[in-house]
Design an enzyme around this catalytic site. Structure first.
Site, PDB file in Angstrom:
ATOM      1  N   THR A 136       0.821  -1.216   0.000  1.00 49.63           N
ATOM      2  CA  THR A 136       0.000   0.000   0.000  1.00 49.63           C
ATOM      3  C   THR A 136       0.858   1.270   0.000  1.00 49.63           C
ATOM      4  O   THR A 136       2.000   1.249   0.472  1.00 49.63           O
ATOM      5  CB  THR A 136      -0.894  -0.004   1.258  1.00 49.63           C
ATOM      6  OG1 THR A 136      -1.452   1.287   1.448  1.00 49.63           O
ATOM      7  CG2 THR A 136      -0.097  -0.338   2.519  1.00 49.63           C
ATOM      8  N   ASP A 137       0.271   2.364  -0.474  1.00 47.66           N
ATOM      9  CA  ASP A 137       0.982   3.655  -0.419  1.00 47.66           C
ATOM     10  C   ASP A 137       1.042   4.190   1.011  1.00 47.66           C
ATOM     11  O   ASP A 137       1.768   5.139   1.288  1.00 47.66           O
ATOM     12  CB  ASP A 137       0.320   4.683  -1.345  1.00 47.66           C
ATOM     13  CG  ASP A 137      -1.124   5.009  -0.972  1.00 47.66           C
ATOM     14  OD1 ASP A 137      -1.693   4.347  -0.086  1.00 47.66           O
ATOM     15  OD2 ASP A 137      -1.696   5.951  -1.586  1.00 47.66           O
ATOM     16  N   GLU A 138       0.262   3.578   1.921  1.00 41.01           N
ATOM     17  CA  GLU A 138       0.208   4.115   3.294  1.00 41.01           C
ATOM     18  C   GLU A 138       1.536   3.955   4.030  1.00 41.01           C
ATOM     19  O   GLU A 138       1.773   4.614   5.039  1.00 41.01           O
ATOM     20  CB  GLU A 138      -0.963   3.480   4.070  1.00 41.01           C
ATOM     21  CG  GLU A 138      -2.276   3.713   3.341  1.00 41.01           C
ATOM     22  CD  GLU A 138      -3.543   3.361   4.107  1.00 41.01           C
ATOM     23  OE1 GLU A 138      -3.502   3.331   5.340  1.00 41.01           O
ATOM     24  OE2 GLU A 138      -4.564   3.130   3.446  1.00 41.01           O
ATOM     25  N   TYR A 161      -1.797  -0.527  10.929  1.00 39.51           N
ATOM     26  CA  TYR A 161      -1.922  -1.170   9.615  1.00 39.51           C
ATOM     27  C   TYR A 161      -0.724  -0.832   8.729  1.00 39.51           C
ATOM     28  O   TYR A 161      -0.044  -1.730   8.212  1.00 39.51           O
ATOM     29  CB  TYR A 161      -3.226  -0.734   8.923  1.00 39.51           C
ATOM     30  CG  TYR A 161      -3.256  -1.058   7.438  1.00 39.51           C
ATOM     31  CD1 TYR A 161      -3.236  -2.381   7.001  1.00 39.51           C
ATOM     32  CD2 TYR A 161      -3.285  -0.052   6.467  1.00 39.51           C
ATOM     33  CE1 TYR A 161      -3.250  -2.694   5.638  1.00 39.51           C
ATOM     34  CE2 TYR A 161      -3.299  -0.353   5.112  1.00 39.51           C
ATOM     35  CZ  TYR A 161      -3.280  -1.670   4.703  1.00 39.51           C
ATOM     36  OH  TYR A 161      -3.276  -1.973   3.366  1.00 39.51           O
ATOM     37  N   LYS A 165       2.323  -3.245   7.259  1.00 37.82           N
ATOM     38  CA  LYS A 165       2.616  -3.418   5.827  1.00 37.82           C
ATOM     39  C   LYS A 165       4.064  -2.978   5.531  1.00 37.82           C
ATOM     40  O   LYS A 165       4.764  -3.610   4.741  1.00 37.82           O
ATOM     41  CB  LYS A 165       1.629  -2.622   4.961  1.00 37.82           C
ATOM     42  CG  LYS A 165       0.204  -3.129   4.967  1.00 37.82           C
ATOM     43  CD  LYS A 165       0.017  -4.519   4.370  1.00 37.82           C
ATOM     44  CE  LYS A 165       0.245  -4.585   2.878  1.00 37.82           C
ATOM     45  NZ  LYS A 165      -0.103  -5.931   2.318  1.00 37.82           N
TER      46      LYS A 165
HETATM   47  P1  NAD Z   1      -9.394  -7.571   2.096  1.00 34.99           P
HETATM   48  O1  NAD Z   1      -9.398  -7.308   3.567  1.00 34.99           O
HETATM   49  O2  NAD Z   1     -10.634  -7.333   1.307  1.00 34.99           O
HETATM   50  O3  NAD Z   1      -8.968  -9.087   1.837  1.00 34.99           O
HETATM   51  C1  NAD Z   1      -7.951  -9.731   2.543  1.00 34.99           C
HETATM   52  C2  NAD Z   1      -8.066 -11.231   2.333  1.00 34.99           C
HETATM   53  O4  NAD Z   1      -6.995 -11.864   3.063  1.00 34.99           O
HETATM   54  C3  NAD Z   1      -9.389 -11.826   2.868  1.00 34.99           C
HETATM   55  O5  NAD Z   1      -9.947 -12.691   1.898  1.00 34.99           O
HETATM   56  C4  NAD Z   1      -8.961 -12.599   4.103  1.00 34.99           C
HETATM   57  O6  NAD Z   1      -9.767 -13.746   4.359  1.00 34.99           O
HETATM   58  C5  NAD Z   1      -7.525 -12.992   3.745  1.00 34.99           C
HETATM   59  N1  NAD Z   1      -6.711 -13.261   4.937  1.00 34.99           N
HETATM   60  C6  NAD Z   1      -6.585 -12.460   6.033  1.00 34.99           C
HETATM   61  N2  NAD Z   1      -5.788 -13.060   6.940  1.00 34.99           N
HETATM   62  C7  NAD Z   1      -5.376 -14.241   6.398  1.00 34.99           C
HETATM   63  C8  NAD Z   1      -4.544 -15.296   6.852  1.00 34.99           C
HETATM   64  N3  NAD Z   1      -3.959 -15.247   8.055  1.00 34.99           N
HETATM   65  N4  NAD Z   1      -4.339 -16.344   6.033  1.00 34.99           N
HETATM   66  C9  NAD Z   1      -4.929 -16.410   4.818  1.00 34.99           C
HETATM   67  N5  NAD Z   1      -5.737 -15.447   4.348  1.00 34.99           N
HETATM   68  C10 NAD Z   1      -5.968 -14.373   5.126  1.00 34.99           C
HETATM   69  O7  NAD Z   1      -8.172  -6.723   1.549  1.00 34.99           O
HETATM   70  P2  NAD Z   1      -7.989  -5.973   0.140  1.00 34.99           P
HETATM   71  O8  NAD Z   1      -8.536  -4.606   0.258  1.00 34.99           O
HETATM   72  O9  NAD Z   1      -8.422  -6.862  -0.950  1.00 34.99           O
HETATM   73  O10 NAD Z   1      -6.393  -5.845   0.110  1.00 34.99           O
HETATM   74  C11 NAD Z   1      -5.575  -6.880  -0.428  1.00 34.99           C
HETATM   75  C12 NAD Z   1      -4.126  -6.478  -0.340  1.00 34.99           C
HETATM   76  O11 NAD Z   1      -3.909  -5.251  -1.049  1.00 34.99           O
HETATM   77  C13 NAD Z   1      -3.658  -6.223   1.092  1.00 34.99           C
HETATM   78  O12 NAD Z   1      -2.352  -6.740   1.223  1.00 34.99           O
HETATM   79  C14 NAD Z   1      -3.670  -4.703   1.222  1.00 34.99           C
HETATM   80  O13 NAD Z   1      -2.701  -4.274   2.161  1.00 34.99           O
HETATM   81  C15 NAD Z   1      -3.312  -4.297  -0.194  1.00 34.99           C
HETATM   82  N6  NAD Z   1      -3.834  -2.975  -0.614  1.00 34.99           N
HETATM   83  C16 NAD Z   1      -5.156  -2.662  -0.465  1.00 34.99           C
HETATM   84  C17 NAD Z   1      -5.631  -1.429  -0.905  1.00 34.99           C
HETATM   85  C18 NAD Z   1      -7.096  -1.053  -0.801  1.00 34.99           C
HETATM   86  O14 NAD Z   1      -7.454   0.083  -1.096  1.00 34.99           O
HETATM   87  N7  NAD Z   1      -7.980  -1.952  -0.424  1.00 34.99           N
HETATM   88  C19 NAD Z   1      -4.740  -0.515  -1.495  1.00 34.99           C
HETATM   89  C20 NAD Z   1      -3.389  -0.868  -1.631  1.00 34.99           C
HETATM   90  C21 NAD Z   1      -2.948  -2.112  -1.195  1.00 34.99           C
HETATM   91  P1  TYD Z   2     -10.871   3.875   4.226  1.00 34.95           P
HETATM   92  O1  TYD Z   2     -11.817   3.402   3.165  1.00 34.95           O
HETATM   93  O2  TYD Z   2     -10.967   3.252   5.583  1.00 34.95           O
HETATM   94  O3  TYD Z   2      -9.399   3.764   3.627  1.00 34.95           O
HETATM   95  P2  TYD Z   2      -7.968   4.277   4.221  1.00 34.95           P
HETATM   96  O4  TYD Z   2      -8.154   4.664   5.644  1.00 34.95           O
HETATM   97  O5  TYD Z   2      -7.111   3.068   4.067  1.00 34.95           O
HETATM   98  O6  TYD Z   2      -7.568   5.433   3.355  1.00 34.95           O
HETATM   99  O7  TYD Z   2     -11.088   5.434   4.428  1.00 34.95           O
HETATM  100  C1  TYD Z   2     -10.940   6.359   3.353  1.00 34.95           C
HETATM  101  C2  TYD Z   2     -11.056   7.751   3.923  1.00 34.95           C
HETATM  102  O8  TYD Z   2     -12.389   7.944   4.423  1.00 34.95           O
HETATM  103  C3  TYD Z   2     -10.132   7.983   5.116  1.00 34.95           C
HETATM  104  O9  TYD Z   2      -9.640   9.325   5.076  1.00 34.95           O
HETATM  105  C4  TYD Z   2     -11.028   7.807   6.326  1.00 34.95           C
HETATM  106  C5  TYD Z   2     -12.386   8.268   5.823  1.00 34.95           C
HETATM  107  N1  TYD Z   2     -13.554   7.591   6.448  1.00 34.95           N
HETATM  108  C6  TYD Z   2     -14.586   8.340   7.008  1.00 34.95           C
HETATM  109  O10 TYD Z   2     -14.573   9.603   6.997  1.00 34.95           O
HETATM  110  N2  TYD Z   2     -15.648   7.691   7.581  1.00 34.95           N
HETATM  111  C7  TYD Z   2     -15.712   6.320   7.640  1.00 34.95           C
HETATM  112  O11 TYD Z   2     -16.686   5.775   8.198  1.00 34.95           O
HETATM  113  C8  TYD Z   2     -14.656   5.566   7.038  1.00 34.95           C
HETATM  114  C9  TYD Z   2     -14.677   4.051   7.068  1.00 34.95           C
HETATM  115  C10 TYD Z   2     -13.599   6.239   6.446  1.00 34.95           C
END
Ligand code: NAD
Ligand code: TYD
Length: 355
Positions: A136-138, A161, A165
């Protein structure tokens, strides 16, 4: 190598949001690859997300925990993976604030377990092998009004989080430098689209608008995120997997920055239109609540490297992607109702009771 297939790829977290889109893409576009989806189906993992590809001959699902070394190593022996695309993680910042240790366990120990299984199984024979870590970019921290995250921006994670990461990214690089494990990492901005668990901003707010519930905007709503449609992320992962330079990092982003409050107003506008409600109806649901602890102000990715080296660009304009996303949630209400019952209700009450 499995003789029947050109590659045997272990995808972790393929029942989650991004993983399910990636698994769909790989299974359908690469019949010569065997795709093994490993997921232990936490609250965020849902087999419904991948139901329509279950019957493909190049697909298998394994329920396993990435922190369990014996399970993981046994699967390496069974399938003889030559590639790993690692997405499994705990992924929600708010949950990491209330329960950090599971993030450390899954994201740090889980990644280390996979890296070590790959190292021990591949035994230095790295021809045709790759460990792709999805991050992630975070990890780069929080920006002010100016500037962008580049691949060499120093790490400055600020939530449990993002710190977990960041630790996992460091471990991947350490395995590359120490053992020469062939790795690649990508760091992506906020994703949106179908199958996202409705604890994250967009699906949560779409669901709340649909049910006439309050929209809890943290702080003043002025935090900025850079939004990318999930299928564009999956396309970037596919490209980097095939063409990325070994040992390198690629930033992936939408060049699409929105202040939360502006994004929410655009969402309200589109939803009023789609639901046939009077203009301004959904905006009335906006409720400013206590800010998230340590809330990062701004994320913005500079994805020039990915564009110049590999030719990737986002394919969707944001308003179009948002409209598609809303349509998907509105026409998949059963999916939303299923994932928002049971344990979700308890989470929601806890998270927003004190807000
Ligand atoms: P998500 O929470 O929707 O899915 C995570 C999956 O991992 C789930 O299916 C869960 O069952 C599985 N999992 C969790 N713990 C596990 C374990 N111990 N063993 C096996 N499986 C396990 O997450 P997402 O949003 O799809 O993100 C996927 C990846 O991309 C993550 O690594 C996240 O850090 C990264 N990412 C997400 C975003 C975003 O905006 N969602 C952006 C950048 C990077
Ligand atoms: P989120 O979807 O949780 O992603 P991330 O924290 O990883 O960026 O949140 C996106 C943005 O929205 C973040 O600035 C937090 C804000 N947010 C709210 O204002 N209210 C909410 O209930 C949630 C879940 C997020």
């Amino acid at each position: 190598m499995n003789m029947q297939f050109d590659k045997t790829i272990l995808v972790t977290g393929g029942a989650g949001f991004i993983g399910s889109h990636l698994v769909h893409r790989l299974v359908q576009q690469y019949p010569a690859y065997k795709i093994v989806n490993l997921d232990n189906l936490t609250y965020a993992g849902n087999l419904e997300n991948i139901k329509d590809i279950e019957h493909y001959p190049n697909y298998a699902f394994e329920r396993a925990d990435i922190t369990n070394h014996d399970q993981i190593y046994a699967l390496f022996e069974q399938y003889k993976f030559d590639s790993v695309i690692h997405l499994a993680a705990e992924s929600h910042v708010d949950r990491s604030i209330s329960d950090p240790l599971i993030f450390i366990k899954t994201n740090v120990l889980g990644t280390a377990t996979l890296l070590d299984a790959a190292r021990r199984f591949w035994k230095g024979d790295y021809e045709g092998k790759l460990f792709y870590h999805v991050s992630t970019d975070e990890v780069y921290g929080s920006l002010g009004n100016e500037g962008f995250f580049l691949e060499d921006t120093p790490y400055d994670p600020r939530s449990p989080y993002s710190a977990s990461k960041a630790s996992s990214d460091h471990l991947v690089r350490a395995y590359h430098h120490t053992y020469k494990l062939p790795v690649v990492i990508s760091n992506c901005s906020n994703n949106y689209g179908p199958y996202q668990f409705p604890e994250k901003l967009l699906p949560l707010f779409i669901n709340n608008i649909r049910n006439n519930k309050a929209l809890p905007v943290y702080g003043e709503g002025i935090n900025v995120r850079d939004w990318l449609y999930v299928e564009d992320h999956a396309a970037a992962i596919d490209l980097i997997f095939h063409k990325g330079k070994m040992g390198d990092t690629y930033n992936i982003g939408g060049h699409n920055e929105w202040r939360n409050i502006d994004l929410i107003r655009e969402l309200c506008r589109q939803m009023d239109e789609k639901l046939g409600r009077e203009v301004g109806t959904s905006e009335k649901l906006i409720s400013f609540v206590r800010d998230r602890a340590g809330h990062d102000m701004r994320y913005a990715i500079d994805a020039t490297k990915l564009k110049e080296e590999l030719g990737w660009e986002p394919s969707l304009q944001f308003r179009e992607g948002l409209s598609k996303t809303i349509d998907w949630y509105l026409s998949n209400q059963e999916w939303l109702d299923n994932v928002t019952s049971g344990a979700y209700q308890k989470y929601y009450e806890q998270q927003y009771a004190v807000a």
